[in-house]
Design a protein around this motif. Structure first.
Motif, PDB file in Angstrom:
ATOM      1  N   ILE A  64      22.217  -4.889  -7.946  1.00  0.00           N
ATOM      2  CA  ILE A  64      21.935  -3.472  -8.217  1.00  0.00           C
ATOM      3  C   ILE A  64      20.453  -3.185  -8.021  1.00  0.00           C
ATOM      4  N   ARG A  65      19.600  -4.021  -8.580  1.00  0.00           N
ATOM      5  CA  ARG A  65      18.160  -3.770  -8.505  1.00  0.00           C
ATOM      6  C   ARG A  65      17.637  -3.890  -7.078  1.00  0.00           C
ATOM      7  N   ILE A  66      18.136  -4.860  -6.322  1.00  0.00           N
ATOM      8  CA  ILE A  66      17.699  -5.005  -4.925  1.00  0.00           C
ATOM      9  C   ILE A  66      18.128  -3.782  -4.124  1.00  0.00           C
ATOM     10  N   ALA A  67      19.375  -3.371  -4.303  1.00  0.00           N
ATOM     11  CA  ALA A  67      19.865  -2.201  -3.568  1.00  0.00           C
ATOM     12  C   ALA A  67      19.068  -0.953  -3.952  1.00  0.00           C
ATOM     13  N   GLN A  68      18.778  -0.785  -5.240  1.00  0.00           N
ATOM     14  CA  GLN A  68      17.976   0.371  -5.663  1.00  0.00           C
ATOM     15  C   GLN A  68      16.572   0.300  -5.073  1.00  0.00           C
ATOM     16  N   ARG A  69      16.002  -0.888  -5.060  1.00  0.00           N
ATOM     17  CA  ARG A  69      14.633  -1.049  -4.572  1.00  0.00           C
ATOM     18  C   ARG A  69      14.494  -0.613  -3.117  1.00  0.00           C
ATOM     19  N   VAL A  70      15.548  -0.797  -2.323  1.00  0.00           N
ATOM     20  CA  VAL A  70      15.482  -0.367  -0.924  1.00  0.00           C
ATOM     21  C   VAL A  70      15.987   1.057  -0.747  1.00  0.00           C
ATOM     22  N   GLY A  71      16.294   1.728  -1.870  1.00  0.00           N
ATOM     23  CA  GLY A  71      16.614   3.146  -1.806  1.00  0.00           C
ATOM     24  C   GLY A  71      18.088   3.492  -1.724  1.00  0.00           C
ATOM     25  N   PRO A  73      21.335   4.799  -3.119  1.00  0.00           N
ATOM     26  CA  PRO A  73      21.685   5.576  -4.316  1.00  0.00           C
ATOM     27  C   PRO A  73      22.721   4.852  -5.181  1.00  0.00           C
ATOM     28  N   LEU A  74      22.643   5.081  -6.492  1.00  0.00           N
ATOM     29  CA  LEU A  74      23.564   4.430  -7.425  1.00  0.00           C
ATOM     30  C   LEU A  74      25.027   4.692  -7.083  1.00  0.00           C
ATOM     31  N   ALA A  75      25.330   5.884  -6.614  1.00  0.00           N
ATOM     32  CA  ALA A  75      26.724   6.190  -6.263  1.00  0.00           C
ATOM     33  C   ALA A  75      27.217   5.252  -5.159  1.00  0.00           C
ATOM     34  N   ILE A  77      25.951   2.246  -4.528  1.00  0.00           N
ATOM     35  CA  ILE A  77      25.997   0.907  -5.106  1.00  0.00           C
ATOM     36  C   ILE A  77      27.299   0.737  -5.884  1.00  0.00           C
ATOM     37  N   ARG A  78      27.655   1.732  -6.679  1.00  0.00           N
ATOM     38  CA  ARG A  78      28.905   1.682  -7.450  1.00  0.00           C
ATOM     39  C   ARG A  78      30.091   1.564  -6.509  1.00  0.00           C
ATOM     40  N   SER A  79      30.098   2.353  -5.451  1.00  0.00           N
ATOM     41  CA  SER A  79      31.189   2.312  -4.487  1.00  0.00           C
ATOM     42  C   SER A  79      31.297   0.924  -3.850  1.00  0.00           C
ATOM     43  N   ALA A  80      30.157   0.343  -3.523  1.00  0.00           N
ATOM     44  CA  ALA A  80      30.157  -0.994  -2.931  1.00  0.00           C
ATOM     45  C   ALA A  80      30.708  -2.022  -3.917  1.00  0.00           C
ATOM     46  N   TRP A 102      24.774  -0.915   5.321  1.00  0.00           N
ATOM     47  CA  TRP A 102      23.652  -0.043   4.957  1.00  0.00           C
ATOM     48  C   TRP A 102      22.506  -0.103   5.967  1.00  0.00           C
ATOM     49  N   ARG A 103      22.605  -0.978   6.945  1.00  0.00           N
ATOM     50  CA  ARG A 103      21.493  -1.219   7.872  1.00  0.00           C
ATOM     51  C   ARG A 103      21.038   0.043   8.605  1.00  0.00           C
TER      52      ARG A 103
END
Length: 155
Positions: A64-71, A73-75, A77-80, A102-103
């Motif tokens: 979660i934190r890595i995904a957030q750090r690269v921008g 969105p939480l929605a 991340i949750r879906s993933a 996400w690339r």
């Protein structure tokens, strides 16, 4: 169907308190509570109503934190995370698959950030009151035709 929100009775050391998770992950307790409310992580309650997290939550929090750090969105991340079978903790292969998805978005974000960095001296931000010299989003003051004030941030 497996209920990934239910946890079997733990073995000693298998579960962590919210304070232990916060300490080990570097994530504030308030953020852990927020992530749980948002369905990103899950805990069980003890008979004394204390949260207990499985150790795998540490890897999930890192994801979660890595995904957030690269921008991301939480929605998204949750879906993933919701796309993972049985709500399991992401594996290395899961991360590779998701990061590949996400690339394109990340490449586009990088391009826009590089453009902003390169042109930043003459920029005071998006919707910059339609300045005539904004080469990023308002070349030749074209947004002034839409009226006064910030145009790109409206709505």
């Amino acid at each position: 169907m497996t209920d990934h929100h239910a946890h079997p009775r733990p073995y000693p050391g298998q579960e962590l308190s919210v304070g232990e998770v916060a300490e080990r992950s570097g994530v504030a307790v308030s953020a852990l509570h927020f992530y749980e409310r948002e369905g990103l992580i899950h805990s069980r309650r003890t008979p004394g109503n204390q949260r207990r997290f499985r150790r795998e939550v540490l890897r999930r929090l890192s994801f979660i934190r890595i995904a957030q750090r690269v921008g991301i969105p939480l929605a998204e991340i949750r879906s993933a995370l919701d796309s993972l079978p049985d709500g399991r903790t992401p594996t290395r292969q899961d991360w590779e698959t998701l990061s590949a998805q996400w690339r394109a978005e990340l490449d586009d974000r990088i391009r826009r950030l590089q453009q902003l960095r390169d042109d930043f001296t003459g920029c005071i931000g998006c919707g910059c009151l339609s300045l005539d010299r904004c080469g990023l989003v308002n070349p030749h003051d074209r947004l002034s035709a839409e009226g006064p004030g910030p145009r790109r941030l409206v709505g």
